[in-house]
Design a protein around this motif. Structure first.
Motif, mmCIF file in Angstrom:
data_model
loop_
_atom_site.group_PDB
_atom_site.id
_atom_site.type_symbol
_atom_site.label_atom_id
_atom_site.label_comp_id
_atom_site.label_asym_id
_atom_site.label_seq_id
_atom_site.Cartn_x
_atom_site.Cartn_y
_atom_site.Cartn_z
ATOM 1 N N ILE A 1 42.782 79.437 10.988
ATOM 2 C CA ILE A 1 42.993 80.595 10.121
ATOM 3 C C ILE A 1 44.501 80.825 9.970
ATOM 4 O O ILE A 1 45.228 80.841 10.972
ATOM 5 N N PRO A 2 45.011 81.001 8.762
ATOM 6 C CA PRO A 2 46.443 81.270 8.588
ATOM 7 C C PRO A 2 46.877 82.502 9.379
ATOM 8 O O PRO A 2 46.148 83.505 9.458
ATOM 9 N N VAL A 3 48.071 82.417 9.973
ATOM 10 C CA VAL A 3 48.556 83.513 10.814
ATOM 11 C C VAL A 3 48.626 84.815 10.029
ATOM 12 O O VAL A 3 48.280 85.884 10.542
ATOM 13 N N HIS A 4 49.045 84.732 8.758
ATOM 14 C CA HIS A 4 49.144 85.954 7.959
ATOM 15 C C HIS A 4 47.776 86.610 7.808
ATOM 16 O O HIS A 4 47.649 87.840 7.902
ATOM 17 N N ASP A 5 46.747 85.813 7.577
ATOM 18 C CA ASP A 5 45.392 86.358 7.478
ATOM 19 C C ASP A 5 44.979 87.030 8.786
ATOM 20 O O ASP A 5 44.367 88.107 8.792
ATOM 21 N N ALA A 6 45.308 86.376 9.905
ATOM 22 C CA ALA A 6 44.933 86.942 11.200
ATOM 23 C C ALA A 6 45.642 88.276 11.447
ATOM 24 O O ALA A 6 45.033 89.226 11.950
ATOM 25 N N PRO B 1 48.528 82.403 17.851
ATOM 26 C CA PRO B 1 49.628 83.354 18.076
ATOM 27 C C PRO B 1 49.198 84.811 17.985
ATOM 28 O O PRO B 1 49.798 85.674 18.620
ATOM 29 N N VAL B 2 48.178 85.116 17.178
ATOM 30 C CA VAL B 2 47.718 86.494 17.007
ATOM 31 C C VAL B 2 46.236 86.549 17.367
ATOM 32 O O VAL B 2 45.403 85.962 16.678
ATOM 33 N N VAL B 3 45.914 87.238 18.469
ATOM 34 C CA VAL B 3 44.512 87.391 18.874
ATOM 35 C C VAL B 3 44.193 88.877 18.982
ATOM 36 O O VAL B 3 45.076 89.708 19.199
ATOM 37 N N GLY B 4 42.915 89.180 18.856
ATOM 38 C CA GLY B 4 42.509 90.582 18.860
ATOM 39 C C GLY B 4 42.430 91.180 20.240
ATOM 40 O O GLY B 4 42.974 92.248 20.509
ATOM 41 N N GLY C 1 54.728 82.033 24.244
ATOM 42 C CA GLY C 1 54.626 83.478 24.182
ATOM 43 C C GLY C 1 54.875 84.131 25.533
ATOM 44 O O GLY C 1 55.315 83.495 26.489
ATOM 45 N N ASP C 2 54.577 85.421 25.612
ATOM 46 C CA ASP C 2 54.803 86.148 26.863
ATOM 47 C C ASP C 2 53.576 86.934 27.310
ATOM 48 O O ASP C 2 53.677 87.880 28.088
ATOM 49 N N GLY D 1 48.134 71.605 21.684
ATOM 50 C CA GLY D 1 46.759 72.097 21.596
ATOM 51 C C GLY D 1 46.618 73.309 20.708
ATOM 52 O O GLY D 1 46.176 73.216 19.571
ATOM 53 N N HIS D 2 46.991 74.471 21.207
ATOM 54 C CA HIS D 2 46.855 75.707 20.448
ATOM 55 C C HIS D 2 48.096 75.992 19.633
ATOM 56 O O HIS D 2 49.201 75.626 20.002
ATOM 57 N N ALA D 3 47.890 76.704 18.540
ATOM 58 C CA ALA D 3 49.017 77.063 17.681
ATOM 59 C C ALA D 3 50.041 77.915 18.402
ATOM 60 O O ALA D 3 51.220 77.908 18.066
ATOM 61 N N GLY D 4 49.588 78.662 19.410
ATOM 62 C CA GLY D 4 50.500 79.533 20.144
ATOM 63 C C GLY D 4 51.138 78.877 21.347
ATOM 64 O O GLY D 4 51.995 79.471 21.997
#
Length: 300
Positions: free
Chosen positions: A104-109, A185-188, A215-216, A249-252
């Motif tokens: 999913i595009p980061v902007h959409d997320a 990078p962006v999770v709920g 990330g942190d 692996g992951h985008a983040g």
């Protein structure tokens, strides 16, 4: 008890009639999940047979909720349509949306996460395996046969594969709930959200936290543990051998300079009193040792 998902949860599947949706709906049903309907506007009114269970298809999440009382949705729709699917679920007022879709595009997320939060819908994911409360319900793609035994360990993980491995390693001990929050990078739902829920769950005795480079989030989780968590926590960080500047692996999961390294995360967790394993097997051994020590103290 469990967190976020229980035997009372009633689950819709957005994208149920697609290939992945069909496969994993069948697996969720076999695990005992109460799946009350699918959502596909083009196939509304149809009924899909899964072995001995007939599941109706609704035209919208709102329609499915009105007919069944559903309070959870699992989303398998393709990436271009994921934002609209989550926003539709949030508009309907559903309590929990589990977004399995990857890519999913980061902007959409960013957009749908903010929208869902505003509407009061908890999002798990995207790009996640979902969550399972063994013996109660399974929402997502976590193989139910690796950990069928309810227990007193709570697990929160960025990595789907490591979720499965730790559940397998500790299968004889059992879990209250295991939550795969996803590695985008962006999770709920974050590590901290799950830590807080497990801290408040009387049936969770020990928490396992799995992180990875980038990330942190783990450093922030460490600070939260130090301030708010009284239960024992065991950690594992994936990515000690990852080369700097390369997504793994992951985008983040990308390291820039000294930020987001596995060593920095390990040190932050250990400074908060978390026991951190160097391998998944060692992590599982730390869990078993802490549980045994706690029970010995209780018996004495």
């Amino acid at each position: 008890m469990a967190i976020f998902l229980t035997k009372e949860s009633k689950v819709l599947v957005q994208g149920m009639t697609g290939g992945e949706g069909m496969k994993h709906t069948r697996r969720m049903l076999a695990a005992g999940t109460e799946i009350v309907g699918g959502v596909n506007p083009r196939k509304a009114g149809q009924v899909v047979d899964f072995d001995d269970r007939a599941v109706p298809v609704f035209g919208s999440v709102a329609e499915g909720m009105a007919a069944t009382g559903a309070d959870v949705t699992v989303i398998f729709v393709p990436p271009p349509f994921a934002k609209a699917a989550v926003m539709e679920a949030a508009d309907a007022g559903i309590g929990l949306a589990v977004v399995i879709t990857e890519g999913i595009p980061v902007h959409d997320a960013v957009v749908f996460q903010a929208y869902a939060k505003q509407k009061g819908t908890r999002v798990i994911g995207p790009n996640c395996p979902g969550l399972i409360s063994p013996g109660q319900s399974n929402a997502g793609i976590i193989p139910a046969d690796i950990a069928t035994k309810p227990g007193r360990i709570g697990l929160v993980s960025k990595s789907g594969t490591l979720t499965y491995q730790l559940m397998y390693e500790l299968r004889e001990t059992g879990f209250s709930s295991a939550v795969g929050i996803g590695g985008d990078p962006v999770v709920g739902t974050t590590h901290i959200d799950c830590l807080a829920a497990f801290q408040d769950d009387p049936d969770t005795e020990l928490i396992v936290l799995i992180g990875e480079i980038g990330g942190d989030a783990e450093e922030r989780a460490a600070a939260y543990i130090a301030a708010h968590v009284t239960k024992p926590v065991v950690g594992y960080i994936a990515g000690f051998t990852a080369p700097e500047g390369k997504t793994m692996g992951h985008a983040g999961a990308i390291v820039s300079g000294s930020s987001g390294t596995a060593l920095a995360k390990k040190e932050a967790l250990e400074s908060a009193g978390v026991s951190v394993g160097s391998t998944p097997s060692e992590t599982a051994a730390l869990v078993l040792a802490l549980l045994a020590a706690a029970r010995e103290v209780t018996h004495n």
